[in-house]
Motif scaffolding. Structure first.
Motif, PDB file in Angstrom:
ATOM      1  N   PHE A  96      -1.247   8.068   5.756  1.00 15.46           N
ATOM      2  CA  PHE A  96      -0.420   9.272   5.830  1.00 15.46           C
ATOM      3  C   PHE A  96       0.863   9.104   5.023  1.00 15.46           C
ATOM      4  O   PHE A  96       1.524   8.078   5.123  1.00 15.46           O
ATOM      5  CB  PHE A  96      -0.083   9.596   7.293  1.00 15.46           C
ATOM      6  CG  PHE A  96      -1.289  10.010   8.075  1.00 15.46           C
ATOM      7  CD1 PHE A  96      -1.753  11.314   8.014  1.00 15.46           C
ATOM      8  CD2 PHE A  96      -1.991   9.089   8.838  1.00 15.46           C
ATOM      9  CE1 PHE A  96      -2.901  11.694   8.708  1.00 15.46           C
ATOM     10  CE2 PHE A  96      -3.132   9.455   9.536  1.00 15.46           C
ATOM     11  CZ  PHE A  96      -3.593  10.768   9.467  1.00 15.46           C
ATOM     12  N   THR A  97       1.166  10.117   4.257  1.00 14.80           N
ATOM     13  CA  THR A  97       2.414  10.087   3.488  1.00 14.80           C
ATOM     14  C   THR A  97       3.502  10.927   4.165  1.00 14.80           C
ATOM     15  O   THR A  97       4.640  10.934   3.717  1.00 14.80           O
ATOM     16  CB  THR A  97       2.183  10.612   2.053  1.00 14.80           C
ATOM     17  OG1 THR A  97       1.630  11.924   2.145  1.00 14.80           O
ATOM     18  CG2 THR A  97       1.236   9.695   1.294  1.00 14.80           C
TER      19      THR A  97
ATOM     20  N   GLU B 222       7.466  -5.553  -4.940  1.00 13.75           N
ATOM     21  CA  GLU B 222       8.118  -6.868  -4.846  1.00 13.75           C
ATOM     22  C   GLU B 222       7.603  -7.691  -3.674  1.00 13.75           C
ATOM     23  O   GLU B 222       8.029  -8.819  -3.477  1.00 13.75           O
ATOM     24  CB  GLU B 222       9.636  -6.685  -4.710  1.00 13.75           C
ATOM     25  CG  GLU B 222      10.261  -5.802  -5.779  1.00 13.75           C
ATOM     26  CD  GLU B 222       9.978  -6.317  -7.178  1.00 13.75           C
ATOM     27  OE1 GLU B 222      10.332  -7.466  -7.454  1.00 13.75           O
ATOM     28  OE2 GLU B 222       9.370  -5.560  -7.970  1.00 13.75           O
ATOM     29  N   ILE B 223       6.732  -7.087  -2.887  1.00 14.20           N
ATOM     30  CA  ILE B 223       6.181  -7.801  -1.732  1.00 14.20           C
ATOM     31  C   ILE B 223       4.724  -7.387  -1.590  1.00 14.20           C
ATOM     32  O   ILE B 223       4.367  -6.251  -1.910  1.00 14.20           O
ATOM     33  CB  ILE B 223       6.999  -7.477  -0.453  1.00 14.20           C
ATOM     34  CG1 ILE B 223       6.655  -8.426   0.677  1.00 14.20           C
ATOM     35  CG2 ILE B 223       6.860  -6.036  -0.020  1.00 14.20           C
ATOM     36  CD1 ILE B 223       7.697  -8.458   1.792  1.00 14.20           C
ATOM     37  N   SER B 224       3.899  -8.328  -1.144  1.00 14.68           N
ATOM     38  CA  SER B 224       2.487  -8.016  -1.052  1.00 14.68           C
ATOM     39  C   SER B 224       2.000  -8.181   0.381  1.00 14.68           C
ATOM     40  O   SER B 224       2.189  -9.225   0.991  1.00 14.68           O
ATOM     41  CB  SER B 224       1.725  -8.962  -1.992  1.00 14.68           C
ATOM     42  OG  SER B 224       0.359  -8.783  -1.810  1.00 14.68           O
ATOM     43  N   THR B 225       1.394  -7.124   0.922  1.00 10.17           N
ATOM     44  CA  THR B 225       0.942  -7.112   2.311  1.00 10.17           C
ATOM     45  C   THR B 225      -0.562  -6.805   2.359  1.00 10.17           C
ATOM     46  O   THR B 225      -0.976  -5.732   2.807  1.00 10.17           O
ATOM     47  CB  THR B 225       1.731  -6.055   3.112  1.00 10.17           C
ATOM     48  OG1 THR B 225       1.707  -4.799   2.375  1.00 10.17           O
ATOM     49  CG2 THR B 225       3.181  -6.465   3.309  1.00 10.17           C
ATOM     50  N   PRO B 226      -1.382  -7.742   1.878  1.00  5.72           N
ATOM     51  CA  PRO B 226      -2.816  -7.444   1.691  1.00  5.72           C
ATOM     52  C   PRO B 226      -3.566  -7.071   2.961  1.00  5.72           C
ATOM     53  O   PRO B 226      -4.475  -6.237   2.914  1.00  5.72           O
ATOM     54  CB  PRO B 226      -3.372  -8.745   1.096  1.00  5.72           C
ATOM     55  CG  PRO B 226      -2.369  -9.805   1.421  1.00  5.72           C
ATOM     56  CD  PRO B 226      -1.038  -9.113   1.478  1.00  5.72           C
ATOM     57  N   ASN B 227      -3.190  -7.671   4.085  1.00  4.21           N
ATOM     58  CA  ASN B 227      -3.962  -7.385   5.304  1.00  4.21           C
ATOM     59  C   ASN B 227      -3.663  -6.002   5.863  1.00  4.21           C
ATOM     60  O   ASN B 227      -4.567  -5.262   6.261  1.00  4.21           O
ATOM     61  CB  ASN B 227      -3.674  -8.460   6.360  1.00  4.21           C
ATOM     62  CG  ASN B 227      -4.171  -9.814   5.900  1.00  4.21           C
ATOM     63  OD1 ASN B 227      -5.336  -9.967   5.533  1.00  4.21           O
ATOM     64  ND2 ASN B 227      -3.271 -10.793   5.873  1.00  4.21           N
TER      65      ASN B 227
ATOM     66  N   ASN C 164      -5.597   1.336   2.833  1.00 12.05           N
ATOM     67  CA  ASN C 164      -6.479   1.701   1.716  1.00 12.05           C
ATOM     68  C   ASN C 164      -7.904   2.010   2.154  1.00 12.05           C
ATOM     69  O   ASN C 164      -8.650   2.670   1.451  1.00 12.05           O
ATOM     70  CB  ASN C 164      -6.485   0.595   0.665  1.00 12.05           C
ATOM     71  CG  ASN C 164      -5.095   0.399   0.058  1.00 12.05           C
ATOM     72  OD1 ASN C 164      -4.289   1.331   0.049  1.00 12.05           O
ATOM     73  ND2 ASN C 164      -4.809  -0.797  -0.420  1.00 12.05           N
ATOM     74  N   GLU C 165      -8.284   1.510   3.317  1.00 13.47           N
ATOM     75  CA  GLU C 165      -9.646   1.781   3.791  1.00 13.47           C
ATOM     76  C   GLU C 165      -9.638   2.689   5.018  1.00 13.47           C
ATOM     77  O   GLU C 165     -10.637   2.833   5.703  1.00 13.47           O
ATOM     78  CB  GLU C 165     -10.369   0.456   4.077  1.00 13.47           C
ATOM     79  CG  GLU C 165     -10.538  -0.351   2.785  1.00 13.47           C
ATOM     80  CD  GLU C 165     -11.133  -1.740   3.005  1.00 13.47           C
ATOM     81  OE1 GLU C 165     -11.872  -1.922   3.993  1.00 13.47           O
ATOM     82  OE2 GLU C 165     -10.838  -2.623   2.184  1.00 13.47           O
TER      83      GLU C 165
ATOM     84  N   SER D 139       0.826  -1.220   0.000  1.00 15.81           N
ATOM     85  CA  SER D 139       0.000   0.000   0.000  1.00 15.81           C
ATOM     86  C   SER D 139       0.858   1.266   0.000  1.00 15.81           C
ATOM     87  O   SER D 139       0.359   2.355  -0.251  1.00 15.81           O
ATOM     88  CB  SER D 139      -0.921   0.001   1.218  1.00 15.81           C
ATOM     89  OG  SER D 139      -0.234  -0.437   2.359  1.00 15.81           O
ATOM     90  N   TYR D 140       2.131   1.140   0.283  1.00 15.71           N
ATOM     91  CA  TYR D 140       3.039   2.296   0.221  1.00 15.71           C
ATOM     92  C   TYR D 140       3.986   2.173  -0.973  1.00 15.71           C
ATOM     93  O   TYR D 140       5.086   2.699  -0.952  1.00 15.71           O
ATOM     94  CB  TYR D 140       3.822   2.432   1.533  1.00 15.71           C
ATOM     95  CG  TYR D 140       3.074   3.241   2.588  1.00 15.71           C
ATOM     96  CD1 TYR D 140       3.368   4.588   2.816  1.00 15.71           C
ATOM     97  CD2 TYR D 140       2.047   2.669   3.336  1.00 15.71           C
ATOM     98  CE1 TYR D 140       2.691   5.322   3.769  1.00 15.71           C
ATOM     99  CE2 TYR D 140       1.355   3.402   4.302  1.00 15.71           C
ATOM    100  CZ  TYR D 140       1.683   4.738   4.516  1.00 15.71           C
ATOM    101  OH  TYR D 140       0.999   5.472   5.463  1.00 15.71           O
TER     102      TYR D 140
END
Ligand code: NG6
Ligand code: CA
Length: 479
Positions: free
Chosen positions: A46-47, A30-35, A41-42, A25-26
């Motif tokens: 903060f950036t 190369e890596i997926s952190t869906p949880n 995303n919901e 989400s950031y």
């Protein structure tokens, strides 16, 4: 003060050494952190979200007290034998919640010291988290790479056999005990720098420890172990508002993924434990849902400092990094005065209440004390903590105007889009961790909006801006 304070449960999920670029989400590809991505995303992502510091103890101090850690000279990376550095009189985040009648708990990494000096690990270990606001505390004392390698349950070593007492020293070894330095044949993970004292579970640690065999943790199930504790806490406390500080140990060294995650990231153990952290967070969220409290729970997610690959063991983190950029577009990482040291993933999620958005507001973990106090309608002692609740809830684009950041007791100053790093003496690069320190003997001034990678030093071309920032910085920090 909010007119009609609401009292959602509040959970702070805090990772250890997770970088700005470590989550899909950031921007990680190369890596997926869906949880974890669900929270980003919901919720409000903060950036410009910051830890106060580029290392653990000071950041945790800032998060829990609302005070800049550089005000307390003891707020440095602590050995496992260090005394508690938060006084029992001080304001703390859990105390703020207690004022509003909340139940409070910590599960996970503490690293703020325990006891008042010369802790006897075989008796009640106090003062500790229970004495500074946490009614329940199930912790690891310092770091996964430091002794004592045991869990502490409300002040008592979990599973300790009184016939096999624990001794801990950070000065010298106990006679006859093997060490990483002298007995490499007994290690399954090789040390790169530091980390050559007592060997536990084949892993050489920082510090010496003797005894406590039955109480020693299993490194590979630490994530599952803390998850179970956090889930049980929710189940047993769901009928009244609670504040839970869930402080995971990943992806700090030693990176010891459970066998089910080994090899899953293709990036070596560092990637694997990020996937493991994502899994346990997903499971924790399922528990909130199953227990019927998800919609009444505000979740803050962040990390204590930026990323590092080589932090003391040969574990393939550098070799297998491929195209992954743990600090994303930022320069530096853990230990660094550059933004990669302190700018971290930071999101606030509250199902059904917070509308998904990306926020550029400048926010810091030190602000949770004042902001949470406002949310739940109580007063808090706030030294450096600003009430920016509206920003945290995504209702306002405005966060704080300025922020003093810290790395290894050196400080920098951010105001708006600008950051100023005053001149310091020291190495520009850590040759054991391969991280740029951000140290320079000249002033550095960067516009982070235009130049997030801090490549274009404007100190010479923008003298007025520099002077203004320096004056403000000195007024906060002292000369
Ligand atoms: C350093 C350790 C490092 C890590 C860090 C604390 C050495 C050489 N390095 O002193 O491995 O443990 O302390 O990390 O021992 S933190 O995230 O808890 O601040
Ligand atoms: Ca850390």
């Amino acid at each position: 003060m909010a007119k009609d304070p609401v009292k959602p449960n509040v959970v702070v999920i805090y990772l250890d050494d997770l970088g700005y670029g470590d989550l899909s989400s950031y921007g990680a590809t190369e890596i997926s952190t869906p949880n974890i991505d669900v929270l980003a995303n919901e919720g409000v992502k903060f950036t410009n979200g910051y830890a106060t510091s580029a290392t653990c103890t000071p950041s945790r101090y800032g998060l829990l007290t609302g005070v800049y850690p550089w005000r307390n000279p003891k707020a440095k990376i602590l050995p496992g034998s260090a005394p508690l550095i938060i006084t029992t009189e001080q304001e703390t985040l859990p105390k703020v919640f207690k004022k509003a009648g909340y139940q409070t708990a910590i599960v996970g990494k503490w690293h703020l010291g325990l006891g008042a000096g010369n802790v006897n690990w075989n008796q009640h270990i106090t003062p500790g988290p229970n004495e500074v606001g946490f009614e329940e505390a199930y912790i690891l004392a310092a770091t996964q790479d430091r002794v004592p390698t045991v869990y502490i349950d409300n002040g008592y070593v979990d599973g300790l056999d009184p016939k096999d007492p624990i001794s801990v020293s950070y000065k010298k070894n106990f006679e006859g005990e093997p060490t990483g330095k002298d007995n490499p044949e007994l290690t399954t993970l090789k040390w790169h720098h530091g980390h050559n004292n007592s060997i536990v579970n084949g892993i050489p640690r920082i510090g010496y420890m003797k005894g406590g065999e039955a109480a020693k943790w299993t490194d590979t199930d630490m994530a599952d172990h803390f998850l179970k504790k956090a889930q049980t806490y929710v189940r047993e406390h769901k009928n009244k508002p609670f504040f839970l500080y869930y402080a995971l140990q990943q992806p700090h060294v030693p990176r010891t993924p459970h066998p089910r995650f080994v090899g899953k990231s293709g990036m070596g153990p560092r990637g694997d434990v990020i996937l493991e952290a994502d899994y346990v967070i997903g499971e924790f969220m399922k528990t909130l849902e199953k227990e019927g409290v998800l919609e009444n729970t505000l979740i803050v997610f962040s990390s204590d400092n930026g990323p590092v690959l080589q932090d003391g063991y040969y574990d393939d983190a550098m070799e297998k990094i491929g195209d992954h950029t743990p600090a994303g577009k930022l320069r530096g990482g853990k230990y660094s005065l550059f933004d990669g040291g302190t700018r971290v993933p930071f999101m606030v999620y509250w199902k059904g209440i917070i509308k998904p958005k990306v926020s550029e507001a400048l926010v810091c973990q030190v602000d949770l004390v004042a902001s949470m106090a406002d949310l739940i309608g109580v007063e808090a002692d706030k030294t450096d903590s600003e009430n920016i609740l509206s920003a945290f809830l995504g209702k306002s684009k405005k966060g704080r105007k300025e922020l003093v950041l810290e790395a290894g007791s050196k400080t920098s100053y951010r105001a708006g889009d600008w950051v100023m790093i005053p001149p310091y003496k020291g190495a520009k690069m850590s040759w054991h961790s391969f991280v740029e320190s951000g140290i320079n003997q000249e002033f550095q001034l960067y516009n982070l909006e235009k130049d997030p990678g801090e490549l274009n030093n404007l100190a010479k071309s923008e003298p007025k801006k520099l002077q203004k920032m320096l004056t403000k910085f000195e007024s906060i920090r002292g000369k």
